[in-house]
Design a protein around this motif. Structure first.
Motif, short mmCIF file in Angstrom:
data_model
loop_
_atom_site.label_atom_id
_atom_site.label_comp_id
_atom_site.label_asym_id
_atom_site.label_seq_id
_atom_site.Cartn_x
_atom_site.Cartn_y
_atom_site.Cartn_z
N ARG A 39 0.83 -1.21 0.00
CA ARG A 39 0.00 0.00 0.00
C ARG A 39 0.87 1.26 0.00
O ARG A 39 0.51 2.27 -0.62
N LEU A 40 1.98 1.22 0.71
CA LEU A 40 2.90 2.36 0.70
C LEU A 40 3.48 2.57 -0.69
O LEU A 40 3.62 3.70 -1.15
N GLN A 41 3.79 1.47 -1.37
CA GLN A 41 4.33 1.59 -2.73
C GLN A 41 3.29 2.16 -3.68
O GLN A 41 3.61 3.01 -4.52
N VAL A 42 2.04 1.72 -3.56
CA VAL A 42 0.96 2.24 -4.41
C VAL A 42 0.81 3.75 -4.19
O VAL A 42 0.68 4.52 -5.15
N LEU A 43 0.84 4.17 -2.93
CA LEU A 43 0.72 5.60 -2.62
C LEU A 43 1.91 6.37 -3.17
O LEU A 43 1.75 7.45 -3.76
N PHE A 44 3.09 5.82 -2.98
CA PHE A 44 4.31 6.47 -3.48
C PHE A 44 4.22 6.70 -4.99
O PHE A 44 4.47 7.81 -5.48
N GLU A 45 3.86 5.67 -5.71
CA GLU A 45 3.82 5.78 -7.18
C GLU A 45 2.70 6.70 -7.64
O GLU A 45 2.86 7.43 -8.63
N ALA A 46 1.57 6.70 -6.92
CA ALA A 46 0.47 7.60 -7.28
C ALA A 46 0.90 9.05 -7.08
O ALA A 46 0.62 9.92 -7.92
N TYR A 47 1.57 9.33 -5.96
CA TYR A 47 2.02 10.70 -5.69
C TYR A 47 3.05 11.15 -6.72
O TYR A 47 2.97 12.28 -7.24
N MET A 48 4.00 10.29 -7.03
CA MET A 48 5.05 10.67 -7.99
C MET A 48 4.48 10.92 -9.38
O MET A 48 5.08 11.63 -10.18
N GLY A 49 3.31 10.36 -9.66
CA GLY A 49 2.68 10.57 -10.96
C GLY A 49 1.81 11.81 -11.06
O GLY A 49 1.27 12.11 -12.13
N LEU A 50 1.68 12.55 -9.97
CA LEU A 50 0.86 13.76 -9.97
C LEU A 50 1.59 14.94 -10.59
O LEU A 50 2.82 14.99 -10.62
N ALA A 51 0.81 15.90 -11.06
CA ALA A 51 1.38 17.16 -11.52
C ALA A 51 1.87 17.95 -10.31
O ALA A 51 1.48 17.69 -9.17
N VAL A 52 2.71 18.94 -10.54
CA VAL A 52 3.31 19.71 -9.45
C VAL A 52 2.23 20.36 -8.59
O VAL A 52 2.28 20.32 -7.35
N ALA A 53 1.23 20.97 -9.22
CA ALA A 53 0.17 21.64 -8.47
C ALA A 53 -0.62 20.64 -7.62
O ALA A 53 -1.05 20.96 -6.50
N GLU A 54 -0.80 19.43 -8.13
CA GLU A 54 -1.52 18.40 -7.38
C GLU A 54 -0.70 17.93 -6.19
O GLU A 54 -1.25 17.65 -5.11
N LYS A 55 0.61 17.84 -6.35
CA LYS A 55 1.47 17.47 -5.23
C LYS A 55 1.37 18.51 -4.11
O LYS A 55 1.35 18.15 -2.92
N VAL A 56 1.31 19.77 -4.49
CA VAL A 56 1.17 20.84 -3.49
C VAL A 56 -0.15 20.67 -2.73
O VAL A 56 -0.21 20.88 -1.51
N GLN A 57 -1.22 20.29 -3.42
CA GLN A 57 -2.50 20.04 -2.77
C GLN A 57 -2.40 18.96 -1.70
O GLN A 57 -2.92 19.09 -0.60
N VAL A 58 -1.72 17.86 -2.05
CA VAL A 58 -1.58 16.75 -1.11
C VAL A 58 -0.74 17.17 0.10
O VAL A 58 -1.07 16.85 1.24
N GLN A 59 0.32 17.92 -0.16
CA GLN A 59 1.18 18.39 0.93
C GLN A 59 0.39 19.30 1.87
O GLN A 59 0.53 19.21 3.10
N GLN A 60 -0.42 20.19 1.31
CA GLN A 60 -1.22 21.09 2.13
C GLN A 60 -2.25 20.30 2.94
O GLN A 60 -2.48 20.59 4.13
N ALA A 61 -2.87 19.30 2.33
CA ALA A 61 -3.85 18.48 3.04
C ALA A 61 -3.20 17.75 4.20
O ALA A 61 -3.76 17.68 5.30
N TYR A 62 -2.00 17.22 3.98
CA TYR A 62 -1.30 16.51 5.05
C TYR A 62 -0.98 17.45 6.21
O TYR A 62 -1.19 17.11 7.38
N GLY A 63 -0.48 18.65 5.89
CA GLY A 63 -0.16 19.62 6.94
C GLY A 63 -1.39 20.08 7.69
O GLY A 63 -1.42 20.11 8.93
N ASN A 64 -2.44 20.44 6.96
CA ASN A 64 -3.67 20.94 7.60
C ASN A 64 -4.33 19.86 8.46
O ASN A 64 -4.72 20.11 9.60
N ASN A 65 -4.48 18.67 7.90
CA ASN A 65 -5.26 17.63 8.58
C ASN A 65 -4.53 17.01 9.77
O ASN A 65 -5.16 16.33 10.57
N ASN A 66 -3.25 17.25 9.88
CA ASN A 66 -2.53 16.78 11.06
C ASN A 66 -2.36 17.88 12.11
O ASN A 66 -1.71 17.67 13.13
#
Length: 242
Positions: A39-66
């Motif tokens: 599952r960690l590998q699936v998440l890793f590969e999904a994240y690496m396949g995102l566009a730059v702006a989408e990666k920023v969205q995920v990073q912001q969600a992680y920071g906010n939700n924690n």
């Protein structure tokens, strides 16, 4: 998991290798849990396949939700699963959802002994909670008493902010609070989105009480009851879940 996401967001490795993404004292857990590794590998590969702006969205969600305290104080806005890039939603649910591997490790005690050895037990967390909250009652109903740190058992835990609506919340202990037996009964529990309650403006975030805060020492509640009966216990219980 914080180290994993820190390394992922920094793109410290362009190819999945849990040896470089997980802290050394968690390596044995990963080594003996193939599903978690997958599952960690699936998440890793999904994240690496995102566009730059989408990666920023995920990073912001992680920071906010924690940042549970800041969400409760209405200082930042929590990010929902359906607000994330489509390509990352299912991989995150595979880790953090109700059937996700991390949540199952906690609730179904899957590989629990190894996790407990490195992270501590639920009973230990409960005892610490009660030491710091010696007069606390159930944070959900505000009426029933919780067990004490001297009891042999503990109260069950429940999610304060919905694990079904928000990623990263299912195993964050700042979002897991002890719940009394009455509130934990089937029929009394729900999946309310408490930052955005129905009946209010769903675009406006409500300020919430942070169950782990120590910043409310002077708060007091005054209760006036106008009722035709003297059976106050019955009146209060009937009004607990309108």
């Amino acid at each position: 998991m914080h180290h994993f996401f820190k390394q992922l967001f920094a793109e410290a490795s362009l190819v999945y290798n849990h040896g470089s993404l997980i802290l050394p004292y968690f390596q044995t857990i990963i080594d003996h849990h193939d599903v978690l590794d997958q599952r960690l590998q699936v998440l890793f590969e999904a994240y690496m396949g995102l566009a730059v702006a989408e990666k920023v969205q995920v990073q912001q969600a992680y920071g906010n939700n924690n940042s549970i305290a800041q969400v409760c104080n209405n200082a930042i806005r929590p990010v929902k699963f359906d607000e994330l890039p489509v390509g990352i939603r299912d991989p995150l649910k595979g880790l953090y959802g109700s059937r996700g591997v991390l949540y199952q490790m906690l609730t179904a005690k899957d590989n629990y002994d190894a996790v407990k050895k490195r992270c501590g037990s639920l009973k230990g967390h409960f005892e610490s909670f009660r030491v710091h909250n010696p007069l606390s009652v159930c944070p959900f109903c505000g009426m029933e008493n919780l067990l004490t740190d001297y009891d042999d058992t503990k109260n069950e835990y429940d999610h304060y902010l919905s694990k079904g609506d928000y990623p990263f919340y299912s195993i964050n202990f700042n979002n897991l609070t002890p719940v009394c037996d009455y509130c934990n009964k089937a029929g009394n529990k729900g999946q309310k989105d408490i930052p955005f309650q129905p009946g209010t403006n769903l675009q406006v975030q409500d300020e919430l009480y942070d169950p782990y805060s120590v910043a409310y020492p002077t708060h007091a509640i005054e209760l006036t009851i106008n009722a035709s009966t003297t059976d106050l216990k019955k009146t209060l219980i009937a009004g607990r879940y309108p």
